[in-house]
Design an enzyme around this catalytic site. Structure first.
Site, PDB file in Angstrom:
ATOM      1  N   ARG A  52      40.405  42.564  37.571  1.00  0.00           N
ATOM      2  CA  ARG A  52      40.909  42.362  36.042  1.00  0.00           C
ATOM      3  C   ARG A  52      40.874  40.779  35.915  1.00  0.00           C
ATOM      4  O   ARG A  52      40.903  40.580  34.693  1.00  0.00           O
ATOM      5  CB  ARG A  52      41.978  43.047  35.664  1.00  0.00           C
ATOM      6  CG  ARG A  52      41.849  44.837  35.715  1.00  0.00           C
ATOM      7  CD  ARG A  52      40.822  45.215  35.000  1.00  0.00           C
ATOM      8  NE  ARG A  52      40.762  44.976  33.607  1.00  0.00           N
ATOM      9  CZ  ARG A  52      41.884  45.316  32.821  1.00  0.00           C
ATOM     10  NH1 ARG A  52      42.477  46.443  33.196  1.00  0.00           N
ATOM     11  NH2 ARG A  52      41.703  45.026  31.326  1.00  0.00           N
ATOM     12  N   THR A  56      43.611  21.854  31.633  1.00  0.00           N
ATOM     13  CA  THR A  56      42.254  21.381  32.180  1.00  0.00           C
ATOM     14  C   THR A  56      42.438  20.490  33.483  1.00  0.00           C
ATOM     15  O   THR A  56      41.598  20.803  34.276  1.00  0.00           O
ATOM     16  CB  THR A  56      41.456  20.710  31.253  1.00  0.00           C
ATOM     17  OG1 THR A  56      42.204  19.620  30.375  1.00  0.00           O
ATOM     18  CG2 THR A  56      40.916  21.618  30.106  1.00  0.00           C
ATOM     19  N   ARG A  91      50.854  38.428  39.429  1.00  0.00           N
ATOM     20  CA  ARG A  91      50.622  39.222  40.704  1.00  0.00           C
ATOM     21  C   ARG A  91      51.654  38.860  41.669  1.00  0.00           C
ATOM     22  O   ARG A  91      51.740  39.747  42.545  1.00  0.00           O
ATOM     23  CB  ARG A  91      49.431  39.074  41.240  1.00  0.00           C
ATOM     24  CG  ARG A  91      48.139  39.407  40.228  1.00  0.00           C
ATOM     25  CD  ARG A  91      48.324  41.010  39.786  1.00  0.00           C
ATOM     26  NE  ARG A  91      47.202  41.203  38.857  1.00  0.00           N
ATOM     27  CZ  ARG A  91      47.399  42.534  38.051  1.00  0.00           C
ATOM     28  NH1 ARG A  91      48.267  43.409  38.373  1.00  0.00           N
ATOM     29  NH2 ARG A  91      46.015  42.909  37.375  1.00  0.00           N
ATOM     30  N   SER A 104      28.646  44.991  49.897  1.00  0.00           N
ATOM     31  CA  SER A 104      27.789  46.011  49.483  1.00  0.00           C
ATOM     32  C   SER A 104      28.005  47.282  50.295  1.00  0.00           C
ATOM     33  O   SER A 104      27.302  47.368  51.459  1.00  0.00           O
ATOM     34  CB  SER A 104      26.335  45.505  49.218  1.00  0.00           C
ATOM     35  OG  SER A 104      25.624  46.758  48.714  1.00  0.00           O
ATOM     36  N   ALA A 105      28.407  48.324  49.574  1.00  0.00           N
ATOM     37  CA  ALA A 105      28.608  49.720  50.273  1.00  0.00           C
ATOM     38  C   ALA A 105      27.007  50.416  49.855  1.00  0.00           C
ATOM     39  O   ALA A 105      26.941  51.787  50.409  1.00  0.00           O
ATOM     40  CB  ALA A 105      29.562  50.475  49.798  1.00  0.00           C
ATOM     41  N   ARG A 106      26.156  49.834  49.358  1.00  0.00           N
ATOM     42  CA  ARG A 106      24.832  50.128  49.072  1.00  0.00           C
ATOM     43  C   ARG A 106      24.030  49.834  50.404  1.00  0.00           C
ATOM     44  O   ARG A 106      23.139  50.364  50.657  1.00  0.00           O
ATOM     45  CB  ARG A 106      24.056  49.679  48.172  1.00  0.00           C
ATOM     46  CG  ARG A 106      24.744  50.243  46.482  1.00  0.00           C
ATOM     47  CD  ARG A 106      24.049  49.548  45.273  1.00  0.00           C
ATOM     48  NE  ARG A 106      22.584  50.224  45.169  1.00  0.00           N
ATOM     49  CZ  ARG A 106      21.893  49.825  44.269  1.00  0.00           C
ATOM     50  NH1 ARG A 106      21.847  48.719  43.809  1.00  0.00           N
ATOM     51  NH2 ARG A 106      20.736  50.526  44.395  1.00  0.00           N
ATOM     52  N   LEU A 162      42.308  26.092  40.029  1.00  0.00           N
ATOM     53  CA  LEU A 162      43.949  26.215  40.176  1.00  0.00           C
ATOM     54  C   LEU A 162      44.632  26.650  38.902  1.00  0.00           C
ATOM     55  O   LEU A 162      45.677  27.344  39.221  1.00  0.00           O
ATOM     56  CB  LEU A 162      44.385  24.786  40.654  1.00  0.00           C
ATOM     57  CG  LEU A 162      45.809  24.628  40.888  1.00  0.00           C
ATOM     58  CD1 LEU A 162      46.361  25.572  42.023  1.00  0.00           C
ATOM     59  CD2 LEU A 162      46.256  23.426  41.401  1.00  0.00           C
ATOM     60  N   HIS A 163      43.972  26.334  37.772  1.00  0.00           N
ATOM     61  CA  HIS A 163      44.631  26.764  36.622  1.00  0.00           C
ATOM     62  C   HIS A 163      44.803  28.477  36.325  1.00  0.00           C
ATOM     63  O   HIS A 163      45.732  28.942  36.233  1.00  0.00           O
ATOM     64  CB  HIS A 163      44.126  26.210  35.278  1.00  0.00           C
ATOM     65  CG  HIS A 163      44.420  26.859  34.313  1.00  0.00           C
ATOM     66  ND1 HIS A 163      45.705  26.738  33.622  1.00  0.00           N
ATOM     67  CD2 HIS A 163      43.623  27.618  33.266  1.00  0.00           C
ATOM     68  CE1 HIS A 163      45.627  27.689  32.571  1.00  0.00           C
ATOM     69  NE2 HIS A 163      44.567  28.191  32.133  1.00  0.00           N
TER      70      HIS A 163
HETATM   71  C1  LIG Z   1      52.354  44.014  35.722  1.00  0.00           C
HETATM   72  C2  LIG Z   1      50.943  44.414  35.494  1.00  0.00           C
HETATM   73  C3  LIG Z   1      50.412  45.736  34.916  1.00  0.00           C
HETATM   74  C4  LIG Z   1      49.315  45.805  34.126  1.00  0.00           C
HETATM   75  N1  LIG Z   1      49.004  47.205  33.612  1.00  0.00           N
HETATM   76  C5  LIG Z   1      47.722  47.153  33.209  1.00  0.00           C
HETATM   77  C6  LIG Z   1      47.356  48.714  32.713  1.00  0.00           C
HETATM   78  O1  LIG Z   1      48.075  49.486  32.598  1.00  0.00           O
HETATM   79  N2  LIG Z   1      46.213  48.809  31.995  1.00  0.00           N
HETATM   80  C7  LIG Z   1      45.173  48.078  32.154  1.00  0.00           C
HETATM   81  O2  LIG Z   1      44.140  47.995  31.593  1.00  0.00           O
HETATM   82  N3  LIG Z   1      45.485  46.456  32.679  1.00  0.00           N
HETATM   83  C8  LIG Z   1      46.529  46.269  33.162  1.00  0.00           C
HETATM   84  N4  LIG Z   1      47.078  45.068  33.587  1.00  0.00           N
HETATM   85  C9  LIG Z   1      45.923  44.017  33.678  1.00  0.00           C
HETATM   86  C10 LIG Z   1      46.128  42.911  32.466  1.00  0.00           C
HETATM   87  O3  LIG Z   1      46.148  43.716  31.239  1.00  0.00           O
HETATM   88  C11 LIG Z   1      45.009  41.832  32.672  1.00  0.00           C
HETATM   89  O4  LIG Z   1      43.789  42.521  32.175  1.00  0.00           O
HETATM   90  C12 LIG Z   1      45.255  41.254  33.969  1.00  0.00           C
HETATM   91  O5  LIG Z   1      46.361  40.764  34.342  1.00  0.00           O
HETATM   92  C13 LIG Z   1      44.198  39.878  33.898  1.00  0.00           C
HETATM   93  O6  LIG Z   1      44.910  38.921  33.044  1.00  0.00           O
HETATM   94  P1  LIG Z   1      44.117  37.974  32.234  1.00  0.00           P
HETATM   95  O7  LIG Z   1      43.265  38.760  31.291  1.00  0.00           O
HETATM   96  O8  LIG Z   1      45.050  37.244  31.611  1.00  0.00           O
HETATM   97  O9  LIG Z   1      43.149  37.230  33.497  1.00  0.00           O
HETATM   98  P2  LIG Z   1      41.885  36.574  33.298  1.00  0.00           P
HETATM   99  O10 LIG Z   1      40.751  37.434  33.150  1.00  0.00           O
HETATM  100  O11 LIG Z   1      41.672  35.637  34.513  1.00  0.00           O
HETATM  101  O12 LIG Z   1      41.900  35.571  32.075  1.00  0.00           O
HETATM  102  C14 LIG Z   1      42.580  34.315  31.984  1.00  0.00           C
HETATM  103  C15 LIG Z   1      42.684  33.843  30.664  1.00  0.00           C
HETATM  104  O13 LIG Z   1      41.391  33.703  30.239  1.00  0.00           O
HETATM  105  C16 LIG Z   1      41.520  34.102  28.981  1.00  0.00           C
HETATM  106  N5  LIG Z   1      40.047  34.861  29.095  1.00  0.00           N
HETATM  107  C17 LIG Z   1      39.339  35.585  29.978  1.00  0.00           C
HETATM  108  N6  LIG Z   1      38.477  36.244  29.369  1.00  0.00           N
HETATM  109  C18 LIG Z   1      38.364  36.367  28.095  1.00  0.00           C
HETATM  110  C19 LIG Z   1      37.742  36.890  26.957  1.00  0.00           C
HETATM  111  N7  LIG Z   1      36.700  37.858  27.415  1.00  0.00           N
HETATM  112  N8  LIG Z   1      38.139  36.728  25.793  1.00  0.00           N
HETATM  113  C20 LIG Z   1      39.068  36.046  25.461  1.00  0.00           C
HETATM  114  N9  LIG Z   1      40.150  35.445  26.520  1.00  0.00           N
HETATM  115  C21 LIG Z   1      39.514  35.520  27.619  1.00  0.00           C
HETATM  116  C22 LIG Z   1      42.724  34.735  28.554  1.00  0.00           C
HETATM  117  O14 LIG Z   1      43.235  33.875  27.733  1.00  0.00           O
HETATM  118  C23 LIG Z   1      43.150  35.219  29.734  1.00  0.00           C
HETATM  119  O15 LIG Z   1      44.646  35.283  29.584  1.00  0.00           O
HETATM  120  C24 LIG Z   1      48.313  44.769  34.015  1.00  0.00           C
HETATM  121  C25 LIG Z   1      48.626  43.548  34.485  1.00  0.00           C
HETATM  122  C26 LIG Z   1      49.955  43.281  35.355  1.00  0.00           C
HETATM  123  C27 LIG Z   1      50.130  42.021  35.757  1.00  0.00           C
END
Ligand SMILES: Cc1cc2nc3c(=O)[nH]c(=O)nc-3n(C[C@H](O)[C@H](O)[C@H](O)COP(=O)(O)OP(=O)(O)OC[C@H]3O[C@@H](n4cnc5c(N)ncnc54)[C@H](O)[C@@H]3O)c2cc1C
Length: 332
Positions: free
Chosen positions: A143, A120, A254, A153-155, A244-245
Site C-alpha cells: 500500500r 525534499t 509501520r 514471480s510465482a508464474r 529516505l523521506h
Molecule cells: C495502522 C494502519 C491501519 C490501516 N488500515 C487500513 C484499512 O483498514 N484498509 C485500507 O485499505 N488501508 C489501511 N491502511 C493503509 C493506509 O490507508 C495507507 O494506504 C498506507 O498506510 C499507505 O500510506 P500512504 O498512502 O500515506 O503511503 P504512500 O503510498 O507511500 O504515499 C506516501 C504519500 O504520498 C502521497 N501519495 C502517494 N500516492 C498518491 C496519490 N495517488 N494521490 C495523492 N497522493 C499520493 C500521499 O501524500 C501519501 O501520504 C492502514 C494503515 C495503517 C498504518
C-alpha cells in the site's frame, strides 16, 4: 545442494551481534531463512569490495548484503544505498544557499528540515532492500505506493514450502476493544488447536499445489493458476527501493504500536539499519515524528486553557470522544 562452506555476517534475534565473517555450523544454517544460493551470493558480494568516490556511510556498510532474520522464515537485507546525512545537508544548502549560513551545524539543519516538513532534501538518500515476507504482510506493505518493487514471480517459479506460523506468544484472540487488534494470548488446548489448524491447512494446500503442478511426466496445471490455492501465510520475496523521506513515512506508520506485529517487526529491523545509515536524520525523525505528536487547533486551545488553570472536559473541549481519548492518552 552446494557443498562449499558458507559464511555470513548476520544479526541474530535475541542474540549477540556478529559483524564480519561468521561461519555457520550445518545445524544452525538449517534454521536460516536464506537459501544456500543466497548465502553464497552474499559471501561473494561481501568479498568483492570496490573502491569508490561516492559518499559512504560506515554504519550502513556493515549492513550491506547481510540478512536480518525477521519472523520465522523472513529477512530483510540492504542491497544498495545512496547518500548519507551530508547528502541531505548538501541538497538543503543548494536550495537555501546563503540563507543557511546562520545554521550552527549539519545536525541542526537536519532537525530544522524535519521540524518544518522540508522533505525534499531527505529524498536525496535512497535505499534498496531485499525482503522475504508472508503474503499477508506484503499486502499491507504494498500500500506504500512511493516505492519501486520487483516481486518473486510465482508464474515463473515454484514457491517454497514455507509458511509463517506465529510464535505462541503472538497467537492472540481478537481484541474486544479494538476491531483492528489483538487481545489476550490463547492458552492451552485452544492455542494447540489453532496452531494445528494453521500448520495442517498450510501443509495440505501446499501438497495440493505441488500435485497440481506437474506429475509423472504429465503436463500439470500452469504455475500461475496452481498458486491460487496457496494460503496468505506463504512467504514471498521482493526488492523494494524507496527514498529516505518516504521510508520515514513508512516507518512512522509501520514501526508504530498500532501497526500489526507481523509488519512492525520488519519496520523495526529496517529502523535499526536507518539509524546506522543516517544517524542525524534518524535522530530528528525519532524526535519529531516517532516521539512527537500532532495537535489540532482545538488541542492547542485546550492545552492553553488547562495551563491557565481551567478544568476542561470532553464536553467543553469541542473534541469528539475519540479525539479526546487520544488527547488524554498523551497529555493526561
Ligand atoms: C495502522 C494502519 C491501519 C490501516 N488500515 C487500513 C484499512 O483498514 N484498509 C485500507 O485499505 N488501508 C489501511 N491502511 C493503509 C493506509 O490507508 C495507507 O494506504 C498506507 O498506510 C499507505 O500510506 P500512504 O498512502 O500515506 O503511503 P504512500 O503510498 O507511500 O504515499 C506516501 C504519500 O504520498 C502521497 N501519495 C502517494 N500516492 C498518491 C496519490 N495517488 N494521490 C495523492 N497522493 C499520493 C500521499 O501524500 C501519501 O501520504 C492502514 C494503515 C495503517 C498504518
Amino acid at each position: 545442494m552446494l557443498k562449499m562452506p558458507l559464511y555470513l555476517a548476520v544479526l541474530r534475534p535475541g542474540g549477540a551481534k556478529y559483524w564480519g565473517t561468521v561461519r555457520f555450523p550445518e545445524e544452525e544454517r538449517k534454521t536460516m531463512p536464506l537459501s544456500d544460493d543466497q548465502l553464497a551470493d552474499i559471501t561473494a558480494a561481501r568479498e568483492n569490495a570496490q573502491p569508490t568516490l561516492r559518499a559512504v556511510a560506515p554504519g550502513m556498510e556493515q549492513h550491506l548484503y547481510t540478512a536480518q532474520p525477521v519472523l520465522d522464515h523472513g529477512f530483510v537485507r540492504v542491497i544498495d544505498y545512496m547518500g548519507d546525512d551530508s547528502a541531505i545537508v548538501q541538497a538543503a544548502r543548494v536550495s537555501y544557499g546563503a540563507g543557511t549560513k546562520h545554521v550552527q551545524s549539519d545536525e541542526g539543519l537536519i532537525r530544522y528540515l524535519m521540524r518544518h516538513w522540508h522533505s525534499t532534501p531527505f529524498e536525496m538518500c535512497e535505499i534498496k532492500l531485499h525482503v522475504k515476507l508472508p503474503v499477508f504482510v506484503a499486502r499491507q506493505w504494498i500500500r506504500h505506493r512511493t516505492a519501486n518493487v520487483n516481486e518473486y514471480s510465482a508464474r515463473y517459479s515454484i514457491l517454497d514450502r514455507e509458511f509463517y506460523i506465529p510464535a505462541p506468544e503472538q497467537l492472540a484472540a481478537q481484541s474486544t476493544v479494538n476491531n483492528q487488534g489483538r487481545g489476550e494470548v490463547l492458552q492451552g488446548e485452544e492455542a494447540a488447536r489453532v496452531l494445528e489448524l494453521l500448520k495442517t491447512d498450510a501443509g495440505r494446500a501446499y501438497d495440493h499445489y505441488q500435485s497440481m503442478l506437474s506429475q509423472d511426466g504429465q503436463q500439470g496445471l500452469a504455475r500461475e493458476l496452481a498458486r491460487m490455492n496457496l494460503p496468505a501465510n506463504i512467504y514471498t520475496q521482493w526488492y523494494w527501493k524507496t527514498d529516505l523521506h518516504n521510508l520515514f513515512h513508512f516507518l512512522r506508520l509501520r514501526a508504530d504500536s498500532h501497526a500489526q506485529y507481523e509488519i512492525r517487526v520488519y519496520a523495526e529491523a529496517i529502523a535499526e539499519m536507518v539509524k546506522d545509515w543516517v544517524p542525524a536524520a534518524y535522530g530528528a525523525f525519532e524526535d519529531y515524528r516517532m516521539g512527537g505528536v500532532q495537535l489540532s487547533g482545538k488541542g492547542v486551545e485546550v492545552l492553553k486553557r488547562r495551563l491557565a488553570g481551567e478544568a476542561v472536559t470532553q464536553e467543553s473541549s469541542g473534541m469528539s470522544k475519540g479525539e479526546w481519548r487520544e488527547f488524554v492518552e498523551v497529555f493526561g
